[in-house]
Motif scaffolding. Structure first.
Motif, short mmCIF file in Angstrom:
data_model
loop_
_atom_site.label_atom_id
_atom_site.label_comp_id
_atom_site.label_asym_id
_atom_site.label_seq_id
_atom_site.Cartn_x
_atom_site.Cartn_y
_atom_site.Cartn_z
N UNK A 158 0.84 -1.20 0.00
CA UNK A 158 0.00 0.00 0.00
C UNK A 158 0.88 1.25 0.00
N UNK A 159 0.27 2.37 -0.34
CA UNK A 159 0.99 3.64 -0.28
C UNK A 159 1.41 3.95 1.15
N UNK A 160 0.54 3.66 2.10
CA UNK A 160 0.86 3.94 3.51
C UNK A 160 2.06 3.13 3.97
N UNK A 161 2.10 1.87 3.60
CA UNK A 161 3.24 1.03 3.95
C UNK A 161 4.53 1.52 3.32
N UNK A 162 4.44 1.97 2.06
CA UNK A 162 5.62 2.50 1.38
C UNK A 162 6.09 3.78 2.06
N UNK B 241 5.66 4.60 5.21
CA UNK B 241 6.24 4.25 6.51
C UNK B 241 7.67 3.74 6.33
N UNK B 242 7.89 2.93 5.30
CA UNK B 242 9.26 2.45 5.03
C UNK B 242 10.19 3.61 4.67
N UNK B 243 9.70 4.56 3.88
CA UNK B 243 10.50 5.74 3.55
C UNK B 243 10.76 6.61 4.78
N UNK C 184 8.09 4.52 14.33
CA UNK C 184 7.63 4.07 13.02
C UNK C 184 7.92 2.58 12.81
N UNK C 185 9.07 2.13 13.29
CA UNK C 185 9.38 0.69 13.23
C UNK C 185 8.36 -0.09 14.06
N UNK C 186 8.05 0.40 15.25
CA UNK C 186 7.07 -0.25 16.11
C UNK C 186 5.69 -0.25 15.45
N UNK C 187 5.31 0.87 14.87
CA UNK C 187 4.01 0.98 14.20
C UNK C 187 3.92 0.02 13.02
N UNK C 188 4.97 -0.05 12.21
CA UNK C 188 4.99 -0.98 11.09
C UNK C 188 4.97 -2.42 11.58
#
Length: 174
Positions: A34-38, A40-42, A79-83
């Motif tokens: 998803x765009x949201x996942x991308x 978060x990775x960025x 962000x790592x925790x959220x992902x």
């Protein structure tokens, strides 16, 4: 048995007090599609670069760059925790409105990262500032170049958090 001899009422239904979590993002590896996942990775990648670049300088203004470091490290770990919560499907175990949580997390982090970006840019702008007691500049040429890169990645991270906030708001208010 009650004092009047009748039976006691049944215990309340816990499902009435804890509604099912509301989430529109996919869980597992599907979130990365998803765009949201991308985004978060960025956010994690660019935030880690800000963190590394600031740690590579002499840190001439600890008060300003200390806040930038705090924001970048904290945001990166959160962000790592959220992902991780979405990757490992913990969203089904924790009864929260995840769409609202997504928006609140990204909106708050966007505000903090925007401030951190401004502080990093202000630190970078002091390249030609001469110290009164010395003829050297506040930032060496190498520190100046690293600070420019940190400012650019702080801006990129801020934009990613802004985009995530906009996507989260759209999902939350569906």
């Amino acid at each position: 048995m009650s004092a009047r001899g009748g039976s006691m009422p049944p215990p309340p239904n816990p499902a009435a007090y804890f509604p099912a979590p509301r989430i529109t993002l996919p869980v597992g590896l599907d979130i990365l599609r998803t765009y949201s996942g991308a985004f978060i990775c960025l956010e994690i990648l660019f935030g880690a670069l800000v963190w590394i670049l600031i740690a590579a300088t002499r840190v001439p203004l600890p008060l300003l760059q200390g806040w930038v470091m705090f924001v970048s490290v904290t945001a990166c770990f959160l962000s790592i925790l959220f992902l991780g919560v979405f990757l490992f499907s913990y969203t089904h175990r924790i009864a929260v409105d995840w769409n609202q949580m997504d928006f609140l997390f990204h909106a708050a982090t966007f505000v903090f990262y925007f401030g951190a970006f401004l502080l990093q840019a202000a630190t970078t702008s002091l390249h030609n500032y001469r110290l009164p007691s010395n003829v050297t500049t506040l930032l060496s040429d190498q520190d100046y170049n690293i600070s420019i890169a940190a400012s650019i990645f702080a801006f990129a991270t801020t934009v990613c958090y802004g985009c995530s906030t906009a996507l989260a708001l759209r999902r939350w208010k569906l």
